[in-house]
Design an enzyme around this catalytic site. Sequence first.
Site, PDB file in Angstrom:
ATOM      1  N   LYS A  79      18.787  68.094  40.818  1.00  0.00           N
ATOM      2  CA  LYS A  79      18.120  66.844  40.445  1.00  0.00           C
ATOM      3  C   LYS A  79      18.456  65.792  41.508  1.00  0.00           C
ATOM      4  O   LYS A  79      17.949  65.850  42.601  1.00  0.00           O
ATOM      5  CB  LYS A  79      18.553  66.410  39.044  1.00  0.00           C
ATOM      6  CG  LYS A  79      18.396  67.496  37.971  1.00  0.00           C
ATOM      7  CD  LYS A  79      16.957  67.795  37.670  1.00  0.00           C
ATOM      8  CE  LYS A  79      16.757  68.651  36.433  1.00  0.00           C
ATOM      9  NZ  LYS A  79      17.222  70.024  36.493  1.00  0.00           N
ATOM     10  N   SER A 125      16.289  64.866  28.637  1.00  0.00           N
ATOM     11  CA  SER A 125      15.358  65.098  29.744  1.00  0.00           C
ATOM     12  C   SER A 125      13.929  64.676  29.463  1.00  0.00           C
ATOM     13  O   SER A 125      13.171  64.395  30.399  1.00  0.00           O
ATOM     14  CB  SER A 125      15.373  66.584  30.124  1.00  0.00           C
ATOM     15  OG  SER A 125      14.989  67.388  29.020  1.00  0.00           O
ATOM     16  N   HIS A 140      20.595  65.437  34.249  1.00  0.00           N
ATOM     17  CA  HIS A 140      19.803  64.291  34.698  1.00  0.00           C
ATOM     18  C   HIS A 140      20.648  63.027  34.870  1.00  0.00           C
ATOM     19  O   HIS A 140      20.083  61.952  35.104  1.00  0.00           O
ATOM     20  CB  HIS A 140      18.664  64.024  33.714  1.00  0.00           C
ATOM     21  CG  HIS A 140      17.624  65.101  33.708  1.00  0.00           C
ATOM     22  ND1 HIS A 140      16.565  65.120  34.588  1.00  0.00           N
ATOM     23  CD2 HIS A 140      17.499  66.211  32.940  1.00  0.00           C
ATOM     24  CE1 HIS A 140      15.820  66.193  34.364  1.00  0.00           C
ATOM     25  NE2 HIS A 140      16.364  66.874  33.362  1.00  0.00           N
TER      26      HIS A 140
END
Length: 367
Positions: free
Chosen positions: A223, A175, A203
């Site tokens: 996300k 991340s 992610h």
Amino acid sequence: MLEFIDQELKQAGLHRSLKLVAKSDGHIIEIDGQKLVNFSSNNYLGLANHPKVIERAAAALKEFGAGATGSALICGWTKYHEALAQKLAAYKNREAALLFPTGYQANLGTITALTGENDTIIIDRLNHASIIDACHLSKAKLQVYKHRDLASLEAVLKRSAKFKKRLIVTDAVFSMDGDLAPLAEIVELGKRYDAITMADYAHATGVVELPGKPDLVMGTLSKALGSLGGFVAGEAKLIDYLRNKARSFIYTTALPPSACAAALAALEVIETKPEHLLGLQQNISFFTTRYPLSVSPQTPIIPIIIGDNEKTVQVSKQLYDRGFFVSAIRPPTVPDGEARLRITITSEQTKEELECLASSLRELIPA
């Protein structure tokens, strides 16, 4: 004592405060009366503001109200939860999936349910804080291997035969650095040494699919899917076990049905409208031609390491004054001496905005 602690944070350049966002369309945000291009969002595909996502969420909100009104095992598991769990399992090519209120809770519940004091958890040095916290809570022996270093991982596995269970956990996309785990090789090592493998796709989901099939895939809905929540997908028996043992699933109110409906709609958009992902990929490529990096990014996360905490905050403020919202990331989120600007590219940013940001960075951080 509290004043002393606060002063210590300020002197170290580590004091943080909340930014009050007055308005946002997922691309442009308004803070303190100033409109800024958002280069810190996880809304990689712009789906948090997609009309279909909003419409589905609104319909579920009218049908079920603002909340689930109970934990999933009591009365909080609606048709939207079930449909989303099935959709996620199919999307990740697994037998079943389990939903959690957040990705943090997904890691916490899964890791602590699977391991105990007779086990060991083996993690990448740069794994997300939620994984590290889960390891500490599990009472298992925590062992850390060097970042993306397969030889280091294998060395840990070789000396860990005494443990009842071995669980290898890695971020798929890291991340703070935006780089990828060597997932296929990690899965192969797991099979060779009879270890369970788990990958955190927070992610990565909707953005990049890595080779290799770990036993468990964790991900978030907050996300690229633009909603809220976390999930874990794997074999049906394993998911059923987690349903009965994961405390952060059992002892909390379920996700709002509207969040599940939004995530369902986002998955449908991802599967039927590839132009969102294509737009993201084109923007990443365009930005890196305007602001060359030592390594070509494979994901929307682009770190620019400055090192000094105060200098990093200063550059972030200078960008803010020019109309760009770019977060300054400092320890303990990243190691000491590695404070950075963390730029996130999305499909919604324009070529002009990317060009202007690159130009400002070249001026503020000379090569």
